[in-house]
Each structure stands twice: as structure tokens, then as C-alpha cells.
Design a protein around this motif. Structure first.
Motif, short mmCIF file in Angstrom:
data_model
loop_
_atom_site.label_atom_id
_atom_site.label_comp_id
_atom_site.label_asym_id
_atom_site.label_seq_id
_atom_site.Cartn_x
_atom_site.Cartn_y
_atom_site.Cartn_z
N ASN A 60 -17.46 -8.01 20.89
CA ASN A 60 -18.88 -7.69 20.96
C ASN A 60 -19.43 -7.48 19.55
N LEU A 61 -18.63 -6.78 18.76
CA LEU A 61 -19.09 -6.42 17.42
C LEU A 61 -19.26 -7.68 16.56
N PHE A 62 -18.36 -8.65 16.76
CA PHE A 62 -18.46 -9.89 15.99
C PHE A 62 -19.76 -10.61 16.31
N VAL A 63 -20.07 -10.73 17.62
CA VAL A 63 -21.30 -11.42 18.02
C VAL A 63 -22.52 -10.66 17.51
N GLU A 64 -22.43 -9.32 17.55
CA GLU A 64 -23.53 -8.50 17.04
C GLU A 64 -23.75 -8.77 15.55
N LYS A 65 -22.64 -8.82 14.80
CA LYS A 65 -22.74 -9.08 13.36
C LYS A 65 -23.37 -10.45 13.11
N LEU A 66 -22.97 -11.43 13.93
CA LEU A 66 -23.52 -12.79 13.78
C LEU A 66 -25.02 -12.77 13.99
N PHE A 67 -25.48 -12.02 15.02
CA PHE A 67 -26.91 -11.96 15.30
C PHE A 67 -27.63 -11.29 14.14
N PHE A 68 -27.05 -10.21 13.60
CA PHE A 68 -27.69 -9.52 12.48
C PHE A 68 -27.75 -10.42 11.26
N PHE A 69 -26.70 -11.24 11.09
CA PHE A 69 -26.64 -12.16 9.94
C PHE A 69 -27.80 -13.17 10.00
N ILE A 70 -27.99 -13.78 11.19
CA ILE A 70 -29.08 -14.74 11.34
C ILE A 70 -30.43 -14.03 11.18
N GLY A 71 -30.51 -12.80 11.71
CA GLY A 71 -31.74 -12.04 11.54
C GLY A 71 -32.05 -11.77 10.09
#
Lengths: 250, 77
Positions: A60-71
Motif C-alpha cells: 500500500n505504501l509503495f502505491v501511495e508513494k507513487l501517487f505522491f510522486f506523480i502529484g
């Protein structure tokens, strides 16, 4: 040298021949690897977010980080509108990144090394930015081609220059990704060819076969970095161009 | 006759790679200014690194476009 054509790994082959009204819509190995990368992206994102809890586990944390990165890529250029283009840019980043990584597997096909694919994605971004600009500013969008505060005498020349540089955006974007991918693959092929010619040559040169192999391992590690940087640059340019279209119009 | 054409193709490819001259100068300038600015302000290292990476990639793509033309010369014409 290996004596083989290094471009042979970029040949598009028809797997299923389809012809519609004279157009060639065959299912090629390029499309096969695009489908594989899409399946990988959708499956991993689905599995990793399926068992979401309040305290996130590592997936979950990885996907969250990915979303924050694109943001973080979108935020400086698009501001409050970044949520509108978030899904598009996330899909673009993942598609290019996974495509680049799949190309590194031996005997697979790197679909981002086809100029048709990269140029198609660049054209899609280009058209999107024009439509966004026309939607936000109407006909005033074309004011961006007229530089502010120049004498009337040289304004027409500058307008032509601006239009040409605007038209070259998708070309430079598409060619950058395509050329980076193809050059890395050719470099790996040529260095591997040195190993083959050492192995086939004189017996006394056999121990030197280690050097090309070590260099190749280092090159593959560098290619991982290039894969990431190219996907990052493509998405960042996408957000810059769309953000410019939103802000422009004076 | 064919060998002469191949020889001129190789010569043209070699001359085409002269573009690396400019790209090398550009890469050197990017890394030089990165190191200089990190030396002046070590706290801004993380922000500067992404900017420097972008600069590297943009400069590298100029050289890669030259390589594209060279490949076209060798394999298609």
C-alpha cells in the motif's frame, strides 16, 4: 564485432494478420508487449491496493508513494487543476516505465524503441495541450505566439519562430525517448558482440571475455537509471506543456 | 562498387558523430555547474540533483539525435 545487424531486435513482426478496409491493423509483437505491460500494471496495482487498511502495509505504501510522486510532478505546473490530469499522467508514466523495463529482458521487445509508439504518445500530449488551451482561453490562446513588447516590424518573424518551435515539441519529445532506448540496446548488443568475438577467436584471448561481460552488467545497471529518467522526463514535459496551456493567453 | 559505397557510409557515420563534440561540452558544463553550486550551498543538494539529471538527459538527447541520423545513414540509405 558480432557481425549481426544490431537493429534486428527492433523488427516488428506480425503475429496475427488483420486487415480492415486496406489498413494494416495486425497484432504485432509490439502490441503483444504493450498488452503484457498493461496487464502487469493493472494486476500489480490491483493486488497491492486490494487489502488496504488504515495502517498501510508495504505494498500500500509503495502505491501511495507513487501517487505522491506523480502529484509532486504535477503540482508546480498545474496547481489546483492537477487532479484533472492525474490519471492520464500516472498512466503515461507507468506505461513508459514498465515498457522500458520490459525491454531490458533478453529476447523480449522494447515497444518504446519504436518511433511510432513514442511519437504517438507525444502527439496525444500535444493535441491535449492545444485543446486545453482553447478550452480555457478560447481564441485568445493564440496570443501566446505573439511575444509581448517587441517592435511591430520584427513581430511577424518572431511569430513564425514561435510557431515552428511549438510544432517541434512533439518531435523532440518522441525522438528523445526512442533514441535513448534504441541507443542503450545497441550499446549492449555491441559490447556483447565483443564477448562473442573473444570467445570465437584465439585461445590466448579467451580470459579477456570477462571484460565485456562486466561492462555489460554495468551498462544494464545504467539502463535502469535511464529507463526511470526518460519516463520521468516524458511525464514532466507533459505536465509542463499542459500547465503552460492553462496559464497562457495573457 | 559496393565496397566503395560501404566505405563512404562508414566515413559519413564517423563524420556525423562529430556532434558528440558539442554534446560533450554541454555535459561538462552541466556537471561543472552542479558541482559548483553544491559546493556553494550543500543543503540544496537534493533539489539540484533532479535539475542536473534533467540537464544531463536533455543534453544527452542532442547526441542521441546525431546517433539516430548516423544509424539511418548506415542501415537504410
Amino acid at each position: 564485432m558480432s557481425g549481426t545487424n544490431p537493429m534486428s531486435s527492433f523488427v516488428v513482426k506480425d503475429l496475427i494478420k488483420i486487415k480492415v478496409f486496406g489498413f494494416d491493423l495486425s497484432f504485432t509483437n509490439s502490441s503483444l508487449f504493450m498488452v503484457i505491460s498493461l496487464v502487469i500494471i493493472c494486476y500489480t496495482l490491483h493486488i497491492w491496493t486490494k487489502y488496504a487498511s488504515i495502517v498501510p502495509n508495504r505494498y500500500n505504501l509503495f502505491v501511495e508513494k507513487l501517487f505522491f510522486f506523480i502529484g509532486a510532478i504535477l503540482k508546480p505546473d498545474l496547481g489546483s487543476k492537477s487532479i484533472l490530469f492525474f490519471p492520464y499522467v500516472l498512466a503515461l508514466f507507468l506505461f513508459i516505465f514498465v515498457g522500458n523495463l520490459i525491454g531490458l529482458i533478453p529476447y523480449s521487445f522494447c515497444f518504446t524503441s519504436q518511433i511510432a509508439v513514442t511519437f504517438g504518445m507525444a502527439i496525444a500530449i500535444f493535441v491535449t495541450s492545444i485543446f486545453v488551451g482553447l478550452y480555457m482561453h478560447g481564441f485568445m490562446y493564440f496570443k501566446r505566439f505573439v511575444p509581448v513588447g517587441v517592435p511591430v516590424a520584427i513581430a511577424p518573424v518572431l511569430v513564425i519562430v514561435e510557431v515552428v518551435s511549438f510544432m517541434f515539441r512533439p518531435i523532440s519529445m518522441g525522438v528523445r525517448l526512442f533514441a535513448n532506448m534504441i541507443s542503450g540496446h545497441i550499446m549492449l548488443d555491441i559490447v556483447a558482440g565483443f564477448a562473442v568475438s573473444f570467445a570465437c577467436g584465439n585461445v590466448f584471448f579467451r580470459p579477456f571475455i570477462l571484460f565485456p561481460i562486466i561492462i555489460n552488467i554495468a551498462l544494464i545497471l545504467m539502463k535502469f537509471l535511464v529507463c526511470y529518467i526518460q519516463a520521468y522526463i516524458f511525464t514532466m514535459l507533459c505536465s509542463v506543456y499542459i500547465g503552460e496551456a492553462i496559464k497562457d493567453g495573457h | 562498387m559496393d565496397n566503395v559505397v560501404l566505405a563512404y557510409k562508414a566515413l559519413a557515420a564517423g563524420i556525423g558523430m562529430l556532434a558528440l563534440f558539442g554534446a560533450g561540452i554541454g555535459l561538462g558544463k552541466v556537471s561543472a555547474s552542479y558541482v559548483e553550486s553544491v559546493a556553494r550551498n550543500p543543503q540544496a543538494k537534493d533539489d539540484l540533483r533532479s535539475a542536473a539529471m534533467m540537464g544531463f538527459a536533455f543534453t544527452e538527447s542532442v547526441a542521441l539525435m546525431a546517433m539516430l541520423i548516423v544509424l539511418l545513414i548506415i542501415y537504410t540509405i
